[in-house]
Write a protein that holds these residues in place. Sequence first.
Motif, PDB file in Angstrom:
ATOM      1  N   GLU A 111     -72.386  -4.868 -19.086  1.00 40.71           N
ATOM      2  CA  GLU A 111     -71.851  -6.180 -19.449  1.00 40.71           C
ATOM      3  C   GLU A 111     -70.358  -6.243 -19.140  1.00 40.71           C
ATOM      4  OE1 GLU A 111     -73.166  -8.198 -23.363  1.00 40.71           O
ATOM      5  OE2 GLU A 111     -71.104  -7.500 -23.647  1.00 40.71           O
ATOM      6  N   ALA A 112     -69.626  -5.213 -19.540  1.00 42.09           N
ATOM      7  CA  ALA A 112     -68.184  -5.188 -19.289  1.00 42.09           C
ATOM      8  C   ALA A 112     -67.891  -5.133 -17.797  1.00 42.09           C
ATOM      9  CB  ALA A 112     -67.551  -3.992 -19.999  1.00 42.09           C
ATOM     10  N   GLU A 113     -68.712  -4.379 -17.063  1.00 41.79           N
ATOM     11  CA  GLU A 113     -68.450  -4.290 -15.622  1.00 41.79           C
ATOM     12  C   GLU A 113     -68.699  -5.625 -14.942  1.00 41.79           C
ATOM     13  OE1 GLU A 113     -69.449  -0.923 -13.320  1.00 41.79           O
ATOM     14  OE2 GLU A 113     -69.399   0.470 -15.005  1.00 41.79           O
ATOM     15  N   ALA A 114     -69.717  -6.365 -15.400  1.00 37.92           N
ATOM     16  CA  ALA A 114     -70.008  -7.670 -14.803  1.00 37.92           C
ATOM     17  C   ALA A 114     -68.892  -8.666 -15.122  1.00 37.92           C
ATOM     18  CB  ALA A 114     -71.349  -8.188 -15.319  1.00 37.92           C
ATOM     19  N   ALA A 115     -68.458  -8.667 -16.384  1.00 39.61           N
ATOM     20  CA  ALA A 115     -67.392  -9.591 -16.781  1.00 39.61           C
ATOM     21  C   ALA A 115     -66.107  -9.263 -16.025  1.00 39.61           C
ATOM     22  CB  ALA A 115     -67.156  -9.505 -18.283  1.00 39.61           C
ATOM     23  N   MET A 116     -65.863  -7.964 -15.865  1.00 43.23           N
ATOM     24  CA  MET A 116     -64.650  -7.551 -15.162  1.00 43.23           C
ATOM     25  C   MET A 116     -64.723  -7.963 -13.694  1.00 43.23           C
ATOM     26  SD  MET A 116     -61.757  -6.080 -15.739  1.00 43.23           S
ATOM     27  CE  MET A 116     -60.452  -5.323 -14.778  1.00 43.23           C
ATOM     28  N   ALA A 117     -65.901  -7.852 -13.101  1.00 42.51           N
ATOM     29  CA  ALA A 117     -66.055  -8.271 -11.710  1.00 42.51           C
ATOM     30  C   ALA A 117     -65.726  -9.748 -11.575  1.00 42.51           C
ATOM     31  CB  ALA A 117     -67.475  -7.982 -11.239  1.00 42.51           C
ATOM     32  N   ALA A 118     -66.142 -10.551 -12.567  1.00 44.13           N
ATOM     33  CA  ALA A 118     -65.847 -11.981 -12.540  1.00 44.13           C
ATOM     34  C   ALA A 118     -64.342 -12.203 -12.652  1.00 44.13           C
ATOM     35  CB  ALA A 118     -66.584 -12.676 -13.683  1.00 44.13           C
ATOM     36  N   LEU A 119     -63.734 -11.475 -13.562  1.00 42.97           N
ATOM     37  CA  LEU A 119     -62.284 -11.614 -13.740  1.00 42.97           C
ATOM     38  C   LEU A 119     -61.554 -11.256 -12.450  1.00 42.97           C
ATOM     39  CD1 LEU A 119     -60.157 -10.618 -16.743  1.00 42.97           C
ATOM     40  CD2 LEU A 119     -59.516  -9.699 -14.539  1.00 42.97           C
ATOM     41  N   GLN A 120     -61.994 -10.155 -11.833  1.00 51.17           N
ATOM     42  CA  GLN A 120     -61.344  -9.731 -10.590  1.00 51.17           C
ATOM     43  C   GLN A 120     -61.531 -10.767  -9.496  1.00 51.17           C
ATOM     44  OE1 GLN A 120     -63.206  -5.863 -10.339  1.00 51.17           O
ATOM     45  NE2 GLN A 120     -61.352  -4.829 -11.052  1.00 51.17           N
ATOM     46  N   ALA A 137     -61.909 -13.970  -9.912  1.00 48.83           N
ATOM     47  CA  ALA A 137     -61.047 -15.113 -10.211  1.00 48.83           C
ATOM     48  C   ALA A 137     -59.591 -14.812  -9.878  1.00 48.83           C
ATOM     49  CB  ALA A 137     -61.181 -15.487 -11.694  1.00 48.83           C
ATOM     50  N   VAL A 138     -59.138 -13.642 -10.276  1.00 49.47           N
ATOM     51  CA  VAL A 138     -57.746 -13.268 -10.019  1.00 49.47           C
ATOM     52  C   VAL A 138     -57.484 -13.202  -8.517  1.00 49.47           C
ATOM     53  CG1 VAL A 138     -56.091 -11.369 -10.180  1.00 49.47           C
ATOM     54  CG2 VAL A 138     -57.412 -12.044 -12.202  1.00 49.47           C
ATOM     55  N   THR A 139     -58.384 -12.538  -7.805  1.00 47.13           N
ATOM     56  CA  THR A 139     -58.204 -12.413  -6.367  1.00 47.13           C
ATOM     57  C   THR A 139     -58.235 -13.787  -5.705  1.00 47.13           C
ATOM     58  OG1 THR A 139     -59.267 -10.264  -6.474  1.00 47.13           O
ATOM     59  CG2 THR A 139     -59.083 -11.258  -4.308  1.00 47.13           C
ATOM     60  N   GLY A 140     -59.072 -14.671  -6.239  1.00 48.89           N
ATOM     61  CA  GLY A 140     -59.158 -16.025  -5.694  1.00 48.89           C
ATOM     62  C   GLY A 140     -57.837 -16.758  -5.820  1.00 48.89           C
ATOM     63  N   VAL A 141     -57.248 -16.678  -6.990  1.00 51.71           N
ATOM     64  CA  VAL A 141     -55.967 -17.367  -7.189  1.00 51.71           C
ATOM     65  C   VAL A 141     -54.880 -16.766  -6.304  1.00 51.71           C
ATOM     66  CG1 VAL A 141     -54.151 -17.911  -8.860  1.00 51.71           C
ATOM     67  CG2 VAL A 141     -56.565 -18.019  -9.551  1.00 51.71           C
ATOM     68  N   ARG A 142     -54.880 -15.423  -6.252  1.00 52.38           N
ATOM     69  CA  ARG A 142     -53.866 -14.755  -5.418  1.00 52.38           C
ATOM     70  C   ARG A 142     -54.033 -15.158  -3.949  1.00 52.38           C
ATOM     71  NH1 ARG A 142     -54.618  -8.629  -7.713  1.00 52.38           N
ATOM     72  NH2 ARG A 142     -53.159  -8.714  -9.452  1.00 52.38           N
ATOM     73  N   ALA A 143     -55.274 -15.266  -3.510  1.00 55.78           N
ATOM     74  CA  ALA A 143     -55.523 -15.618  -2.111  1.00 55.78           C
ATOM     75  C   ALA A 143     -55.021 -17.033  -1.824  1.00 55.78           C
ATOM     76  CB  ALA A 143     -57.005 -15.493  -1.800  1.00 55.78           C
ATOM     77  N   ILE A 144     -55.249 -17.929  -2.786  1.00 58.61           N
ATOM     78  CA  ILE A 144     -54.743 -19.309  -2.603  1.00 58.61           C
ATOM     79  C   ILE A 144     -53.228 -19.279  -2.477  1.00 58.61           C
ATOM     80  CG2 ILE A 144     -54.394 -21.513  -3.796  1.00 58.61           C
ATOM     81  CD1 ILE A 144     -57.288 -21.218  -4.866  1.00 58.61           C
ATOM     82  N   GLY A 177     -68.726 -19.792  -9.898  1.00 67.18           N
ATOM     83  CA  GLY A 177     -68.079 -21.052 -10.235  1.00 67.18           C
ATOM     84  C   GLY A 177     -67.070 -21.437  -9.172  1.00 67.18           C
ATOM     85  N   GLU A 178     -66.084 -22.248  -9.561  1.00 62.81           N
ATOM     86  CA  GLU A 178     -65.056 -22.622  -8.586  1.00 62.81           C
ATOM     87  C   GLU A 178     -63.700 -22.673  -9.253  1.00 62.81           C
ATOM     88  OE1 GLU A 178     -66.726 -26.400  -7.027  1.00 62.81           O
ATOM     89  OE2 GLU A 178     -68.037 -26.261  -8.762  1.00 62.81           O
ATOM     90  N   LEU A 179     -62.701 -22.448  -8.413  1.00 63.90           N
ATOM     91  CA  LEU A 179     -61.315 -22.481  -8.883  1.00 63.90           C
ATOM     92  C   LEU A 179     -60.620 -23.669  -8.257  1.00 63.90           C
ATOM     93  CD1 LEU A 179     -60.060 -18.831  -8.294  1.00 63.90           C
ATOM     94  CD2 LEU A 179     -60.264 -19.941 -10.506  1.00 63.90           C
ATOM     95  N   PHE A 180     -59.795 -24.336  -9.062  1.00 67.09           N
ATOM     96  CA  PHE A 180     -58.973 -25.422  -8.517  1.00 67.09           C
ATOM     97  C   PHE A 180     -57.532 -25.150  -8.872  1.00 67.09           C
ATOM     98  CE2 PHE A 180     -63.138 -27.075  -9.555  1.00 67.09           C
ATOM     99  CZ  PHE A 180     -63.508 -27.717  -8.379  1.00 67.09           C
ATOM    100  N   VAL A 181     -56.692 -25.244  -7.876  1.00 66.09           N
ATOM    101  CA  VAL A 181     -55.262 -25.064  -8.138  1.00 66.09           C
ATOM    102  C   VAL A 181     -54.528 -26.287  -7.614  1.00 66.09           C
ATOM    103  CG1 VAL A 181     -53.224 -23.640  -7.739  1.00 66.09           C
ATOM    104  CG2 VAL A 181     -55.487 -22.567  -7.925  1.00 66.09           C
TER     105      VAL A 181
END
Length: 877
Positions: free
Chosen positions: A719-728, A730-737, A800-804
């Motif tokens: 469970e923690a590994e899956a949640a962490m993968a999601a967090l990573q 999301a973070v990588t997505g924002v950084r890439a933007i 999901g999706e990220l909007f900035v």
Amino acid sequence: MELSKRYKPAEVEAKNYRFWEEGNFFRAAVGVVDKDRFSVAIPPPNVTGRLHMGHALNNTLQDIVIRYHRMLGDETCWFPGTDHAGIATQNVVEKELATEGISRHDIGREAFVERVWEWKAKYGSEIIDQLKALGCSCDWSRLRFTLDEGLSHAVREVFVKLYDEGLIYRGAYLVNWCPRCETAISDLEVEHEEIDGALYYILYPLEDGGSVTIATTRPETMLGDTGIAVHPEDKRFAHLIGKTARLPILDRALPIIGAEQVDPEFGTGTLKVTPAHDPVDFEIGQANGLNSVNILNDDGTINENGGPFAGMDREAARKAVVDRLKADGHLEKVEPYRHAVGHCERCHTAVEPLISTQWFLKMKPLAERAIEVVRDGRVRFVPERWTKFYIDWMENIRDWCISRQLWWGHRIPVWYGPDERPFAAQSEEAAAAAAREHYGREVELRQDDDVLDTWFSSWLWPFTIMGWPEETPELETYYPTQFLVTAFDIIFFWVARMIMASLHFRNEIPFETVYITPLIVDPEGRKMSKSKGNTVDPLELMDEYGADALRFSMAHATTKGRSMRTPTTQLEDARNFLNKLWNMARFVLMQLGDERPGLPDEVTELEDRYILSRLAATVATVREHLDAYNFNLAAETLYEFTWHDVCDWYVEMAKVRLQSGSDPAAKGILHHVLKQILLLLHPFVPFVTEEIWQVLGEEPTSISLAPFPGPSDRERDAEAEAAMAALQEAVTGVRAIRADLNVPQKAEISVVLKSGSMALVEPLVRSLASLKALTGAAVWDFGSAMTEMAGTARKVLSFGELFVPLADLIDVASEIKRLGAELAEVSADLAASTAKLANDQFLSRAPADVVEKERRKRDEFAQKVERLEANLASLGA
RNA sequence: GGGCGAGUAGCUCAGCUGGGAGAGCAUCCGGCUUACAUCCGGAAGGUCACAGGUUCGAGUCCUGUCUCGCCCACCA
């Protein structure tokens, strides 16, 4: 204690090695019964040796395995020693004498051997110091030398036993002779090299008229010809059999005979037979009762049998013989010809086959059982392919020429009576007693002048280092050994012979697993050799990068292939990695101060659960790889975990909590994880891990005695590994933007994260502080519907999706292009996945879990496509 | 003449028993974010030597070919 900003190996290594030695941490007990035992006999380096890359690799791998087992709690002993290396050492001292303008013959045998012992006393420990510099955790109290009294005793014992059993015999046979070293050498010590030579066609007159032409690459050997052979079924020459030819120049009568060994296709199809100087000719000569005429002196000059050429060097003689043949009209032609010529492994002089009286050991009777134990898996080669290599050779094994015309070595324990009758015995007294019995009176005895091949002591190594032939506690505790590391070129010289010796003298195998290292080659992929000048000096590399960096890069580069390149960029990687580890330790120490909290009782934070889960996985994987001797994969796993999981993610997330005040859980986990990393890495990089261990002030006294991490109550946390993968993601997505759109690092941004998966979003909401810190986005909005806004950058995630919103920073056209490109990619994936799932064959034949996985993938792609399309639509595309 | 190993991103190489091509370095873009510039973030880059075959599915298994490296062998 303050740690420097950079890891400086020079300040750490020697100090810690001294600490280990003074603590006797590598001293193994004997007679222990309540623990598993693990022992290794070092391949003894030559006393003349200077650490080369092969040693560095070999001993690094041994030390990794030894330290691993010591930490696993086995009673572990690494038996060290050096080899007297007959020819090599004698050559070194002879060279030293040469600088004084004298030869060994000038000072005589006794004084010369004395000189070599002096040399050994002076320089013999250099290689040992170099092994220590590399970090090898041998039990130095058990250091042995193949020429010390104990081993010499064992060698005599073995010789006498084999002699009495009829396995050792003496006789005149064709051997490989090195005219430079002036000794016989074994087949294994001959290296074949292709050289550009010539094929000389010599005309041999027949007694009753006519002539026969024969091709040879060594025209000077014609001086020793005693016959001519043709293939018995070769119709062209059938009429010649039984006739006689005359040897040019020396005018010797040469009977013409038929012999199967002759290849009708080669040269003219006829063979000049020189039994004293060619293996095949020797055979033919023996079978047909031809004489042998030895034409060479020990130094390679032509002897009195060479008539007018006596005294000439073999090279000069070749030329002179050819000139003479030409002058006499006996040379028909000369053709350029490329062929392999044997050279002495030690001095690279071309070897001359010649007949000589030597001592031999019958190998076939010894080989049988040695094949058996490998075949049935009692002795196992890793990688497995070497098994076949070993068996093939053993099945075709030939007798071993064990005598050498040297002074440095084990003198052959044979004394001759007045009638040359040999008495093999442990000592002169024993030989005298036997002689007295035989002759019925006291007689004068003369000991054999020769010494034994160096390998004749090495093949007894695993049990003689433990005190054999005495039945010692060491033998009882540690024999057979478990593990042997060596290079493939030593399999026949040493590995095979040790197996034979152990079975014969102890009736058991000498070791269970033989690990064959790859061969280290230069950047062009060629074998390293001094003569090519392409060697790399590991001592220099250690100076520049540190012993640990060399060790880690070695382990990291060690695959199960046949060769590996000298680690170059990998050395830098390793150095950087150790610096990373060092700085992680600095960071942890900075946070801990004097506290040593250890693992907290309760672990709730996402990143804490995650890193412990990853740690559990890492421990399991590293142990698996070490148990399977996959050194590269074990190193890789640790590198990945330490640098990326821990430093890049965990530490960065923990910082948030640590900076906003005291957080006992984070500190405890940092402390725990660092300790575990040190333990896992210790077999690979003992110096730096010991240093940090000391600074932390952990128990036990030395990390080398600490237990290796094993399975714990904290296991994988999916469970923690899956949640962490999601967090990573999301973070990588924002950084890439940010990076794609060149948003300045300082610019404040806000993020909207939309997802249907509450299970994944919920932990992210709780990790809001981490999200903010890792992305620099101050405002995060979850789950709400995104209202259309001009200038919004978008990123579609797997969940999901990220909007900035970036207002005028956004160029709608390029945004459409970006999303369009991704849509194309994901659509392709979706199409492939859909097609696969539409295939009935796939559905019916693939395992259920594979099909299930494919379905999830398809759904994920479909969602992503849907979101990408929606976003493109909202941008007006 | 036999045998072995290698051929995957520009370079050096990973990739276990077949299930969405990876790392490091180099390159490009952006960062001195107080553990680390031996650093941090991002990007680009591949018909997995070639040709067949087995399989629902091949970098991975089989056959053959090519290139490189190595070992063994009594073609003088």
